[in-house]
Design an enzyme around this catalytic site. Structure first.
Site, PDB file in Angstrom:
ATOM      1  N   ASP A   1      -7.832  15.876  27.697  1.00 11.48           N
ATOM      2  CA  ASP A   1      -8.939  14.960  27.374  1.00 11.48           C
ATOM      3  C   ASP A   1      -9.928  15.557  26.365  1.00 11.48           C
ATOM      4  O   ASP A   1     -11.152  15.566  26.603  1.00 11.48           O
ATOM      5  CB  ASP A   1      -9.715  14.596  28.659  1.00 11.48           C
ATOM      6  CG  ASP A   1      -8.822  14.097  29.776  1.00 11.48           C
ATOM      7  OD1 ASP A   1      -7.851  13.391  29.490  1.00 11.48           O
ATOM      8  OD2 ASP A   1      -9.111  14.420  30.957  1.00 11.48           O
TER       9      ASP A   1
ATOM     10  N   GLU B   1      -8.061   3.169  29.438  1.00  8.36           N
ATOM     11  CA  GLU B   1      -9.024   4.262  29.644  1.00  8.36           C
ATOM     12  C   GLU B   1      -9.198   5.036  28.339  1.00  8.36           C
ATOM     13  O   GLU B   1      -8.577   4.726  27.318  1.00  8.36           O
ATOM     14  CB  GLU B   1      -8.549   5.211  30.752  1.00  8.36           C
ATOM     15  CG  GLU B   1      -7.245   5.929  30.433  1.00  8.36           C
ATOM     16  CD  GLU B   1      -6.718   6.784  31.582  1.00  8.36           C
ATOM     17  OE1 GLU B   1      -7.305   6.805  32.666  1.00  8.36           O
ATOM     18  OE2 GLU B   1      -5.665   7.429  31.372  1.00  8.36           O
TER      19      GLU B   1
HETATM   20  O1  FUB Z   1      -7.999  13.860  33.123  1.00 13.73           O
HETATM   21  C1  FUB Z   1      -8.163  12.856  34.111  1.00 13.73           C
HETATM   22  C2  FUB Z   1      -7.903  11.496  33.535  1.00 13.73           C
HETATM   23  O2  FUB Z   1      -6.624  11.455  32.953  1.00 13.73           O
HETATM   24  C3  FUB Z   1      -8.823  11.104  32.414  1.00 13.73           C
HETATM   25  O3  FUB Z   1     -10.083  10.702  32.841  1.00 13.73           O
HETATM   26  C4  FUB Z   1      -8.031  10.050  31.777  1.00 13.73           C
HETATM   27  O4  FUB Z   1      -8.470   9.640  30.519  1.00 13.73           O
HETATM   28  C5  FUB Z   1      -6.648  10.667  31.779  1.00 13.73           C
HETATM   29  O5  FUB Z   1      -6.455  11.508  30.677  1.00 13.73           O
END
Ligand code: FUB
Length: 323
Positions: A16, A223
């Site tokens: 991320d 997301e």
């Molecule tokens: O790293 C945890 C979660 O996985 C993140 O918040 C999302 O965007 C995905 O990458």
């Protein structure tokens, strides 16, 4: 040395990446994946992060340095677990680490921690930013000084549990023929320690002006939002989650509506895909992660970067991360 498309660090697992440029150096704010042998599930219980390390590079040709622990869960009063994907904003002469985590009730919230240095250590606020929920904050400081935060993620990120305006543990995604959920947008105050407006869902429409539908999994928001500005156009890019693409939509306003433009990156090794985009010395780069370092274990990821280019009409030339 060419560092592109290789794991930037290999001594810890990172994911991320939110990249920023300060004083000619590149700083990367990733999640710090913890190896364990538990199972993966749709709630994201495998992502058990407890702290943040800030990475930095003197240039795109330099090796990446881990500047050590910048914030740990034990020092954040409101957090119970899972310090997920952070971002960083520089305002009023301070560096603000903006990060999501589960509060003591198991509900994802977004909090802030502050420092005089881009590598921390960061001093956390006592409580999360009131009025926030869900995950994946991206903070965008526009040229007029306004500070926007985009955030939200489905499933483990709980976005669909806020459809009614309050937390509903049984909240579901909209039906496939209904408009998809989109990220929240809100303004932050100058010190990045409170919201300065009411959060609202940005609009993402297709080329005919119709909402992208929840069943359109190749295009709908899942997301990992990121905002950047190129040639006076605002680019909102994000992950489609279940179909594993990075895609983008553009607008002439930071608050939208955004028109879907296309795919930015093909799927990477591992379930999640998450990115940021920066300009450095006149070129543009995408920072992203995959699970190459662990041979595909979803929660043991590594951050990488590569150059991106734009076509004359402002579209981004799609990246295949392995070609
Ligand atoms: O790293 C945890 C979660 O996985 C993140 O918040 C999302 O965007 C995905 O990458």
């Amino acid at each position: 040395m060419n560092q592109q498309r290789k794991p930037l660090v290999t001594h810890i697992f990172t994911a991320d990446p939110s990249a920023h440029v300060f004083n000619g150096k590149i700083y990367i704010y990733p999640s710090h994946d913890i190896p364990h042998n538990g199972e993966d599930n749709d709630e994201g219980d495998e992502y058990l992060m407890e702290d943040y390390h800030v990475l930095s590079m003197d240039s795109t040709e330099s090796t990446c340095v881990d500047n050590g622990e910048a914030l740990h869960m034990r020092d954040v009063k409101w957090v119970s677990k899972q310090m997920w994907a952070p971002d960083l904003a520089y305002t009023n002469g301070k560096y603000h680490l903006i990060f999501p985590a589960r509060d003591k009730n198991g509900i994802f919230r977004i909090g802030a921690a502050h420092s005089d240095s881009p590598i921390g250590p960061f001093k956390p606020d006592d409580d999360y930013l009131k009025g926030t929920c869900s995950i994946d904050p991206c903070v965008f400081v526009d040229d007029d000084g306004k500070i926007y935060m985009f955030y939200g993620g489905l499933w483990g990120g709980q976005l669909e549990k806020w459809k009614t305006g309050s937390f509903d543990p049984n909240g579901k995604e909209p039906d496939p023929d209904k408009p998809a959920l989109t990220p929240y947008c809100v303004e932050l105050n100058g010190d990045c320690n409170a919201l300065a407006s009411e959060p609202f869902h940005v609009k993402i429409v297709d080329e005919n002006g119709n909402d992208i539908l929840a069943g359109d999994e190749d295009r709908r928001y899942f997301e990992g939002p990121w905002m950047h500005k190129y040639n006076n156009t605002y680019y909102l890019s994000y992950s489609t989650g279940t179909t594993h693409y990075l895609v983008y939509a553009t607008s002439n306003s930071p608050t939208g509506p955004f028109t879907f433009r296309g795919r930015l990156m093909e799927p990477v090794i591992g379930w999640t895909t998450h990115h940021s985009i920066i300009e450095y010395e006149g070129k543009w780069y995408i920072f992203y992660h995959d699970a190459e370092l662990s041979n595909g274990i979803n929660h043991r990821r590594c951050v990488k970067f590569t150059e991106i280019t734009y076509a004359p009409d402002g579209s981004i030339i799609k990246i295949d991360p392995y070609k």
